[in-house]
Each structure stands twice: as C-alpha cells, then as structure tokens.
Design an enzyme around this catalytic site. Sequence first.
Site, PDB file in Angstrom:
ATOM      1  NE  ARG A  98      -1.285   1.319  -4.894  1.00 42.16           N
ATOM      2  CZ  ARG A  98      -1.310   0.018  -5.079  1.00 42.16           C
ATOM      3  NH1 ARG A  98      -2.391  -0.684  -4.848  1.00 42.16           N
ATOM      4  NH2 ARG A  98      -0.233  -0.612  -5.488  1.00 42.16           N
ATOM      5  CE  LYS A 133      16.566   7.912 -23.664  1.00 47.63           C
ATOM      6  NZ  LYS A 133      16.499   7.048 -24.857  1.00 47.63           N
ATOM      7  CE  LYS A 165      22.229  11.619 -26.235  1.00 47.49           C
ATOM      8  NZ  LYS A 165      22.638  10.180 -26.176  1.00 47.49           N
ATOM      9  CD  GLU A 193      29.713   7.234 -23.611  1.00 44.34           C
ATOM     10  OE1 GLU A 193      29.276   6.240 -24.235  1.00 44.34           O
ATOM     11  OE2 GLU A 193      29.416   7.487 -22.426  1.00 44.34           O
ATOM     12  CG  ASP A 216      22.493   6.447 -31.062  1.00 46.32           C
ATOM     13  OD1 ASP A 216      21.962   5.735 -30.196  1.00 46.32           O
ATOM     14  OD2 ASP A 216      21.881   7.334 -31.693  1.00 46.32           O
TER      15      ASP A 216
END
Length: 283
Positions: A98, A133, A165, A193, A216
């Site tokens: 598993r 992510k 960001k 960036e 974005d």
Amino acid sequence: MTASPDAEPLVRAALAEDVGAGDWTTLWTVPTYTRGRAVVLAKAPGVIAGLPVTREVLRQVDSGLVILESVYDGDEVRPGDVALAITGSARSILSAERVMLNFLQRLSGIATLTNAYVRAVQGTSARILDTRKTTPGMRTMEKAAVVAGGGENHRFGLHDMILIKENHVAAAGGISHALDAVQAANDRKFEVEIEVRNLEELDEVLRYRIDRVLLDNFSISDLRTGVERVHGLGSGRPKVEASGGISLDTVGDVARTGVDFISVGALTHSAPALDLSLLLDLE
C-alpha cells in the site's frame, strides 16, 4: 536514479503509519517461508514517476527483495503494461504494497497530468511550470514527477528566487516600493519576478529591469497585449509567465499569446492518481 534525500524519513514515517506495531493480517495468514513474485500493472494510460521512492519503500521493508523495473521515470504506459516486478518474501511484498503504491500512483498522476499540459501547448514556445502548491514533505519528489512528465520546475522554495506577489506589493506600499527594496537588497543576485494584475501594473513594472513578469488571471486579449508590450522592449526584455485559473481547456489559447511560461498549480495540488495495481503470485 536514487531517491531524493527527503525520501528516507518520509518513507519511514509512511511505513510507521501503515504497518504500526505489525501487519497482523499478513503475519497470521502468510507462512514465513512463502516466496512470491509480484508485478505492478498499469490499469490506465499515463506516465510513470516515483520509481526511486518505490525502491526506498521496498528497501526499508526488506532489503532482500529483488526489484526488476520494466520502465523508467518519464516512460509512458498503457493498460496492462508492467511497471516493475518484485520477487522475495511474500510477507514483505504484502506489507510494502500500500505505501509503495501510494507513492507511485500519486507521483505518476502528477507526471501524467503534466504531460497532458505539455502536449496541449505543443507547437508554441510556452513551457509548463509547476508551483509551490505541493504536498508538505514531498516537494522534491513531486517536482521530479513534473519533470518526468515533460514540465519544468519553477523556484523550489522561498529561498532561491525573488517572487513579489500582490500581498508583498501591498505590504511594501506599492510596486515601486517593493522593486526598489529588492533591487537595493539583492546582493545574492537572485532572479527577480513580480506578479501584476492588469496592464497598468505591467506598464509600471516595465520601467524596471527584472528577469520575469507574471501576468496573473489576465484575459486572453490582455495576455496578448501584455506580451506585445514586453516584446517591444527588445532583447533585454523580461520573460513572461502566465498563471491563474488555467486549465487543459484553456492552456493552448494561453500558450498561443506568446508567453514564455505557464505555471499551473493543479499539476501538484489536483492531479488524480494513476490507476496502478499489484498482483502477487506464489513461487
């Protein structure tokens, strides 16, 4: 290829979680002397990734198991194809099954989804990137799976690139404040960036010399306009990356705007596991 350095403790933790004090079902039903041969079969088409961590699982369960790989990371499989064969103690194979499949199915799923995006942008100059992510503790393996699928890695973490960001911009007091601060402090010469949300912000950013600009959640029309403005700067222009809400249905249109990169968080946060199964025969 060997497993990444973070595979050993992660595999150890996964086996402790699954086996715990003992795999009593196997121990009480399978005689200790029983030997077997197992094959891992593809039940769906896809791209294999995660064989190094698979070997680490088997090594930790029983170093005497013999592994024969029929494919390598990055190879495509079809239903019925054998990915690998394992011979040795039937008890060991069953106890490892598993955890081994959990890693292999998860990573192969990432490679398979990445490959679908890569195929969708063929004929353009756009390259498919991953993001941060990722599953905590599995970033190295998941980013390797993206590469196996034909994609490329964006930054590994917060420590190896500057990506400003919208929340950084807000906290700094605006785009110019953020870029001025980074350019004054960047003695390590990190690639820089910055994310922009509209064409007005792009125009402000293009007054600076940076490495990459992230458009974005732009519409296709605004992406095309943004690319034209960046390309108008000539050979010293920043690279253009698109991100935000991009799916397999839309990635081709995004690529045809002329962007250099397309980053897709879904590669690692939403990839379905590749359907694989293990079949055991006794020797």
